[in-house]
Design a protein around this motif. Structure first.
Motif, PDB file in Angstrom:
ATOM      1  N   GLN A 139       0.821  -1.258   0.265  1.00 64.18           N
ATOM      2  CA  GLN A 139       0.004  -0.029   0.148  1.00 64.18           C
ATOM      3  C   GLN A 139       0.973   1.186  -0.028  1.00 64.18           C
ATOM      4  OE1 GLN A 139      -2.465  -0.567   3.352  1.00 64.18           O
ATOM      5  NE2 GLN A 139      -3.959  -1.798   2.067  1.00 64.18           N
TER       6      GLN A 139
ATOM      7  N   THR B 130      -3.581   2.980  -5.279  1.00 63.37           N
ATOM      8  CA  THR B 130      -4.592   1.894  -5.365  1.00 63.37           C
ATOM      9  C   THR B 130      -5.420   1.826  -6.581  1.00 63.37           C
ATOM     10  OG1 THR B 130      -4.859   2.480  -2.846  1.00 63.37           O
ATOM     11  CG2 THR B 130      -6.582   1.018  -4.221  1.00 63.37           C
TER      12      THR B 130
ATOM     13  N   TYR C 210     -10.349  -1.832  -7.747  1.00 64.66           N
ATOM     14  CA  TYR C 210     -10.405  -3.098  -7.030  1.00 64.66           C
ATOM     15  C   TYR C 210     -10.609  -4.399  -7.803  1.00 64.66           C
ATOM     16  CZ  TYR C 210     -15.580  -2.819  -7.344  1.00 64.66           C
ATOM     17  OH  TYR C 210     -16.559  -3.042  -7.959  1.00 64.66           O
TER      18      TYR C 210
ATOM     19  N   SER D  96      -7.426  -5.886  -8.672  1.00 65.78           N
ATOM     20  CA  SER D  96      -6.883  -6.693  -7.564  1.00 65.78           C
ATOM     21  C   SER D  96      -7.741  -7.857  -7.252  1.00 65.78           C
ATOM     22  CB  SER D  96      -7.070  -5.691  -6.347  1.00 65.78           C
ATOM     23  OG  SER D  96      -6.175  -4.630  -6.404  1.00 65.78           O
TER      24      SER D  96
ATOM     25  N   ASN E 190      -6.553 -10.420 -10.166  1.00 62.61           N
ATOM     26  CA  ASN E 190      -5.190 -10.749  -9.595  1.00 62.61           C
ATOM     27  C   ASN E 190      -5.142 -11.942  -8.571  1.00 62.61           C
ATOM     28  OD1 ASN E 190      -2.377 -10.670  -9.849  1.00 62.61           O
ATOM     29  ND2 ASN E 190      -2.270  -9.210  -8.250  1.00 62.61           N
ATOM     30  N   GLU E 191      -6.170 -11.670  -7.546  1.00 61.27           N
ATOM     31  CA  GLU E 191      -6.336 -12.625  -6.688  1.00 61.27           C
ATOM     32  C   GLU E 191      -6.937 -14.069  -7.380  1.00 61.27           C
ATOM     33  OE1 GLU E 191      -9.060 -13.071  -2.570  1.00 61.27           O
ATOM     34  OE2 GLU E 191      -8.202 -11.048  -3.093  1.00 61.27           O
TER      35      GLU E 191
ATOM     36  N   TRP F 150       1.394 -13.036  -7.968  1.00 60.31           N
ATOM     37  CA  TRP F 150       0.456 -12.043  -7.322  1.00 60.31           C
ATOM     38  C   TRP F 150       1.045 -10.607  -6.695  1.00 60.31           C
ATOM     39  CZ3 TRP F 150       0.429 -10.057  -2.294  1.00 60.31           C
ATOM     40  CH2 TRP F 150      -0.711  -9.289  -2.241  1.00 60.31           C
TER      41      TRP F 150
ATOM     42  N   GLU G 137       0.532  -7.249  -8.259  1.00 57.86           N
ATOM     43  CA  GLU G 137      -0.207  -6.053  -7.685  1.00 57.86           C
ATOM     44  C   GLU G 137       0.575  -4.838  -7.572  1.00 57.86           C
ATOM     45  OE1 GLU G 137      -3.454  -4.755  -5.425  1.00 57.86           O
ATOM     46  OE2 GLU G 137      -3.478  -6.649  -6.455  1.00 57.86           O
TER      47      GLU G 137
ATOM     48  N   ARG H  27      -0.054  -0.986  -8.814  1.00 55.22           N
ATOM     49  CA  ARG H  27      -0.149   0.187  -8.041  1.00 55.22           C
ATOM     50  C   ARG H  27       1.026   1.254  -8.623  1.00 55.22           C
ATOM     51  NH1 ARG H  27      -2.625  -0.471  -3.438  1.00 55.22           N
ATOM     52  NH2 ARG H  27      -1.810   1.238  -2.459  1.00 55.22           N
TER      53      ARG H  27
END
Length: 131
Positions: A19, A24, A27, A30, A33-34, A88, A92, A96
């Motif tokens: 973070q 950010t 979502y 993200s 990606n998860e 991952w 991420e 960012r």
């Protein structure tokens, strides 16, 4: 190189540190990606199950052949799990930082290793594996 490895491992176990980098991302990215991470974990679990299955159920193969194939498949399962976490985290971080997503040769390595393992089992079964 050791410092870079330490920094990477630190992010694995403290992802909240991500973070502090960039902004950010949306979502949805993200979460995508998860989902990719979870797909890699499912692949790793399937490889672990496959390694156990080779060891437990291909008893017509010699112990050495069966064990070698099982160990190789289990090792790739472990490698796939570690790769999932690393990929991952790298994705991420790239999102960012508004950078291109990282590329990887791992999918072709995994596919090739899986094909080789399958061919080894096939050959061993056709030859009889000998006890």
């Amino acid at each position: 190189m050791i410092d870079r490895l330490k920094a990477t491992l630190r992010l694995w176990f403290a992802p909240q540190q991500l973070q502090a980098e960039g902004t950010t991302p949306d979502y949805r990215f993200s979460l995508a990606n998860e989902r990719t991470f979870l797909a890699w974990i499912r692949t790793a679990l399937a490889l672990v199950a496959g390694g156990i299955a080779v060891d437990q159920f291909l008893t017509e193969l010699s112990w050495a052949v069966r064990t070698a194939i099982a160990v190789a498949v289990l090792a790739f399962g472990a490698l796939c799990a570690f790769r999932a976490v690393n990929h991952w985290m790298r994705c991420e971080r790239a999102m960012r930082r508004d950078e291109d997503l990282p590329v990887s040769r791992f999918p072709v390595l995994l596919a090739t290793a899986t094909a080789v393992a399958a061919l080894l089992v096939l050959i061993a079964l056709l030859v009889g594996g000998g006890r």
